[in-house]
Design a protein around this motif. Structure first.
Motif, PDB file in Angstrom:
ATOM      1  N   ASN A  12       0.864  -1.283   0.084  1.00 53.75           N
ATOM      2  CA  ASN A  12      -0.045  -0.001   0.081  1.00 53.75           C
ATOM      3  C   ASN A  12       0.784   1.108   0.181  1.00 53.75           C
ATOM      4  O   ASN A  12       1.537   1.621   1.094  1.00 53.75           O
ATOM      5  CB  ASN A  12      -0.851  -0.143   0.974  1.00 53.75           C
ATOM      6  CG  ASN A  12      -1.601   1.067   1.294  1.00 53.75           C
ATOM      7  OD1 ASN A  12      -1.626   2.233   0.471  1.00 53.75           O
ATOM      8  ND2 ASN A  12      -2.762   1.209   2.348  1.00 53.75           N
ATOM      9  N   ASP A  27      -6.153   7.425   6.141  1.00 50.52           N
ATOM     10  CA  ASP A  27      -7.508   7.307   5.364  1.00 50.52           C
ATOM     11  C   ASP A  27      -7.807   8.504   4.833  1.00 50.52           C
ATOM     12  O   ASP A  27      -8.204   9.501   5.611  1.00 50.52           O
ATOM     13  CB  ASP A  27      -8.381   6.515   6.367  1.00 50.52           C
ATOM     14  CG  ASP A  27      -8.169   5.015   6.713  1.00 50.52           C
ATOM     15  OD1 ASP A  27      -7.133   4.613   6.074  1.00 50.52           O
ATOM     16  OD2 ASP A  27      -8.932   4.508   7.606  1.00 50.52           O
ATOM     17  N   ASN A  28      -8.073   8.512   3.510  1.00 48.16           N
ATOM     18  CA  ASN A  28      -8.738   9.772   2.810  1.00 48.16           C
ATOM     19  C   ASN A  28      -7.878  11.029   3.240  1.00 48.16           C
ATOM     20  O   ASN A  28      -8.522  12.044   2.990  1.00 48.16           O
ATOM     21  CB  ASN A  28     -10.132   9.942   3.349  1.00 48.16           C
ATOM     22  CG  ASN A  28     -10.947   8.540   3.346  1.00 48.16           C
ATOM     23  OD1 ASN A  28     -10.777   8.097   2.161  1.00 48.16           O
ATOM     24  ND2 ASN A  28     -11.752   8.239   4.201  1.00 48.16           N
ATOM     25  N   THR A  30      -4.319  11.437   2.024  1.00 49.78           N
ATOM     26  CA  THR A  30      -3.204  11.251   1.192  1.00 49.78           C
ATOM     27  C   THR A  30      -2.808  12.670   0.698  1.00 49.78           C
ATOM     28  O   THR A  30      -1.407  13.121   1.020  1.00 49.78           O
ATOM     29  CB  THR A  30      -3.278  10.385   0.016  1.00 49.78           C
ATOM     30  OG1 THR A  30      -3.862   9.178   0.431  1.00 49.78           O
ATOM     31  CG2 THR A  30      -2.125  10.176  -1.092  1.00 49.78           C
ATOM     32  N   ASN A  90      -2.606   6.532  -8.976  1.00 47.37           N
ATOM     33  CA  ASN A  90      -3.290   6.716  -7.892  1.00 47.37           C
ATOM     34  C   ASN A  90      -3.800   5.387  -7.268  1.00 47.37           C
ATOM     35  O   ASN A  90      -4.948   5.123  -8.153  1.00 47.37           O
ATOM     36  CB  ASN A  90      -4.311   7.884  -7.826  1.00 47.37           C
ATOM     37  CG  ASN A  90      -3.614   9.159  -8.217  1.00 47.37           C
ATOM     38  OD1 ASN A  90      -2.707   9.416  -7.594  1.00 47.37           O
ATOM     39  ND2 ASN A  90      -4.119  10.002  -8.989  1.00 47.37           N
ATOM     40  N   THR A  91      -3.307   4.706  -6.371  1.00 44.95           N
ATOM     41  CA  THR A  91      -3.978   3.277  -6.184  1.00 44.95           C
ATOM     42  C   THR A  91      -4.972   3.566  -5.127  1.00 44.95           C
ATOM     43  O   THR A  91      -5.243   4.523  -4.471  1.00 44.95           O
ATOM     44  CB  THR A  91      -2.812   2.676  -5.454  1.00 44.95           C
ATOM     45  OG1 THR A  91      -2.291   3.167  -4.229  1.00 44.95           O
ATOM     46  CG2 THR A  91      -1.533   2.196  -6.452  1.00 44.95           C
ATOM     47  N   SER A  92      -5.842   2.417  -5.028  1.00 43.47           N
ATOM     48  CA  SER A  92      -6.812   2.403  -4.209  1.00 43.47           C
ATOM     49  C   SER A  92      -7.120   1.058  -3.394  1.00 43.47           C
ATOM     50  O   SER A  92      -6.610   0.021  -3.812  1.00 43.47           O
ATOM     51  CB  SER A  92      -8.242   2.638  -5.349  1.00 43.47           C
ATOM     52  OG  SER A  92      -8.569   1.615  -5.927  1.00 43.47           O
ATOM     53  N   PRO A  93      -7.854   1.041  -2.337  1.00 49.78           N
ATOM     54  CA  PRO A  93      -8.344  -0.227  -1.855  1.00 49.78           C
ATOM     55  C   PRO A  93      -8.880  -1.015  -2.677  1.00 49.78           C
ATOM     56  O   PRO A  93      -8.494  -2.322  -2.588  1.00 49.78           O
ATOM     57  CB  PRO A  93      -9.317   0.258  -0.718  1.00 49.78           C
ATOM     58  CG  PRO A  93      -9.146   1.647  -0.337  1.00 49.78           C
ATOM     59  CD  PRO A  93      -8.643   2.315  -1.819  1.00 49.78           C
ATOM     60  N   ASP A  95      -8.036  -1.641  -5.718  1.00 52.51           N
ATOM     61  CA  ASP A  95      -6.642  -2.322  -6.220  1.00 52.51           C
ATOM     62  C   ASP A  95      -6.168  -3.578  -5.253  1.00 52.51           C
ATOM     63  O   ASP A  95      -5.841  -4.596  -5.841  1.00 52.51           O
ATOM     64  CB  ASP A  95      -5.702  -1.337  -6.543  1.00 52.51           C
ATOM     65  CG  ASP A  95      -5.945  -0.425  -7.552  1.00 52.51           C
ATOM     66  OD1 ASP A  95      -6.600  -0.580  -8.474  1.00 52.51           O
ATOM     67  OD2 ASP A  95      -5.506   0.858  -7.592  1.00 52.51           O
ATOM     68  N   THR A  96      -6.138  -3.200  -4.012  1.00 52.39           N
ATOM     69  CA  THR A  96      -5.683  -4.210  -3.217  1.00 52.39           C
ATOM     70  C   THR A  96      -6.651  -5.418  -3.204  1.00 52.39           C
ATOM     71  O   THR A  96      -6.138  -6.658  -3.268  1.00 52.39           O
ATOM     72  CB  THR A  96      -5.568  -3.629  -1.594  1.00 52.39           C
ATOM     73  OG1 THR A  96      -4.676  -2.470  -1.647  1.00 52.39           O
ATOM     74  CG2 THR A  96      -5.171  -4.842  -0.729  1.00 52.39           C
ATOM     75  N   THR A 119      -5.497  -1.332   5.551  1.00 47.63           N
ATOM     76  CA  THR A 119      -5.112  -2.258   4.289  1.00 47.63           C
ATOM     77  C   THR A 119      -5.348  -3.861   4.906  1.00 47.63           C
ATOM     78  O   THR A 119      -5.700  -4.800   4.001  1.00 47.63           O
ATOM     79  CB  THR A 119      -3.519  -2.243   4.276  1.00 47.63           C
ATOM     80  OG1 THR A 119      -3.063  -0.811   4.142  1.00 47.63           O
ATOM     81  CG2 THR A 119      -3.028  -3.115   2.983  1.00 47.63           C
ATOM     82  N   ASN A 122      -8.790  -4.303   3.953  1.00 46.82           N
ATOM     83  CA  ASN A 122      -9.027  -4.628   2.566  1.00 46.82           C
ATOM     84  C   ASN A 122      -8.636  -5.902   2.249  1.00 46.82           C
ATOM     85  O   ASN A 122      -9.352  -6.761   1.392  1.00 46.82           O
ATOM     86  CB  ASN A 122      -8.144  -3.593   1.901  1.00 46.82           C
ATOM     87  CG  ASN A 122      -8.415  -1.959   2.158  1.00 46.82           C
ATOM     88  OD1 ASN A 122      -7.572  -1.214   1.970  1.00 46.82           O
ATOM     89  ND2 ASN A 122      -9.796  -1.906   2.229  1.00 46.82           N
TER      90      ASN A 122
END
Length: 375
Positions: A12, A27-28, A30, A90-93, A95-96, A119, A122
């Motif tokens: 992450n 969280d939220n 970044t 820009n990765t996201s949850p 993606d995980t 993480t 997720n």
């Protein structure tokens, strides 16, 4: 030819980003964290874990997402790498979660992920029951029991698996707190599920083991549990001692280490109270007393918390006494009972027997309470 170890890797990239700039999480936040000068740490922490595995490069195949979610680092370190998912900058949850599902389809032997409790949530939401995972601690919040104690410790566990050593698998809790509420000084921890982890106690965050190397983590989980169980509109008389102080710290509250405070709705309404103040403040109110062991003999009443008078204890009731302690502290008593020395022998006798002691997150033991030992 030795079978290659198929290692799933997820990083992450923004885990822990808000911690160094005082945002109490990532969280939220970044963009805000980066604007304040925060530097990502998950890359370096994953690198520390993988460095342990460099002597085994020829035996490991890493399956990972593209770019900073794993590919870049794995290839830089010279590991044989297969990209299983292409992700954006820009990765996201999401993606995980998608990566976890893809890694399961690839039949990896272990999913190694770097992040924090968010993480872990997720990963947990997408993982299957028979998939083994292990977390590299890289977030601001590490309440979950699925993480290794340190990044290098995570590498050591993978090393053991590669070498065919017997490593027990067990289910560990995934927990998290509401960061938005935490930034407002309110701590609410919740259990979101469990995942199967290699439970090598020297290296994995065994929040229920009470081992010397995990005392700080045990205390954090114990504190998170007590806070999560606190009811609104109920008074909490917080006794003396470092364990109770950790619970106060979990709520972000000032604590009188050698005194007694009163908390209502996660706010201190009276600090360093006298015995009479405690009686007057809680009379007729739903109240619980939170205490821990004081001194090496195992006193829970009568040493360092004399403000907790017999009148207060009777007013609150034995059923509303919450005793907290790490298993290591209980083990140090070598089987001796906890001691009540309230100054009221009748009450001391009434309090004797067995009492439930909170030793971790949703983890309790029954422990004997006796009278003060004969001299």
């Amino acid at each position: 030819m030795t079978k290659q170890f198929k290692l799933g890797l997820i990083i992450n990239p923004v885990a822990g980003l808000g911690g160094s700039v005082g945002l109490k999480g990532s969280d939220n936040v970044t963009e805000e964290a980066l604007a304040l000068g925060a530097e990502p740490k998950s890359h370096k922490r994953t690198q520390a874990a993988l460095e342990v595995l460099l002597p085994y490069k020829e035996q490991i195949q890493i399956f990972t997402p593209s770019g900073k979610m794993g590919q870049t680092l794995a290839e830089e370190m010279g590991f044989s790498t297969e990209v299983v998912l292409t992700v954006g900058e820009n990765t996201s949850p999401a993606d995980t979660e998608l990566t976890v599902k893809t890694l399961i389809e690839q039949g990896v032997d272990l999913i190694l992920f770097a992040g924090g409790d968010g993480t872990a949530r997720n990963v947990c939401s997408a993982v299957s029951d028979n998939t083994t995972v292990l977390g590299i601690p890289a977030g601001c919040k590490i309440h979950s029991g699925v993480y290794a104690i340190t990044p290098k410790a995570a590498g050591r566990v993978v090393e053991m698996l590669i070498n065919g050593e017997l490593v027990t698998l067990s289910d560990a809790d995934v927990m998290d707190i509401d960061e938005s509420a935490f930034r407002e000084g309110v701590v609410k921890a919740k259990r979101y599920g469990e995942m199967q982890v290699p439970s090598e106690l020297r290296y994995v965050q065994a929040v229920k083991s009470g081992g010397k190397e995990t005392d700080e983590l045990v205390l954090a989980d114990l504190s998170a549990y007590v806070v999560s169980e606190m009811e609104d509109d109920e008074y909490y008389v917080m006794g003396s001692g470092s364990t109770v102080a950790a619970i106060m710290d979990e709520m972000g509250l000032e604590n009188t280490l050698l005194g007694v405070d009163v908390v209502l709705d996660q706010d201190v309404i009276a600090a360093d109270c006298t015995a009479q103040q405690l009686i007057d403040l809680t009379k007729g109110k739903p109240t619980k007393i939170v205490i821990t062991l004081i001194g090496g003999q195992g006193h829970i009443f009568g040493r360092g918390n004399q403000q907790l008078s017999p009148e207060l204890i009777r007013q609150v009731g034995k059923e509303n006494i919450i005793v907290v302690a790490t298993k290591r502290k209980l083990q140090a008593l070598n089987g001796r009972p906890l001691i009540c020395d309230t100054g009221d022998s009748v009450l001391d006798d009434e309090l004797s027997g067995f009492i439930k002691v909170v030793t971790g997150y949703n983890d309790h033991v029954m422990y004997a309470v006796g009278l003060e030992e004969e001299k």
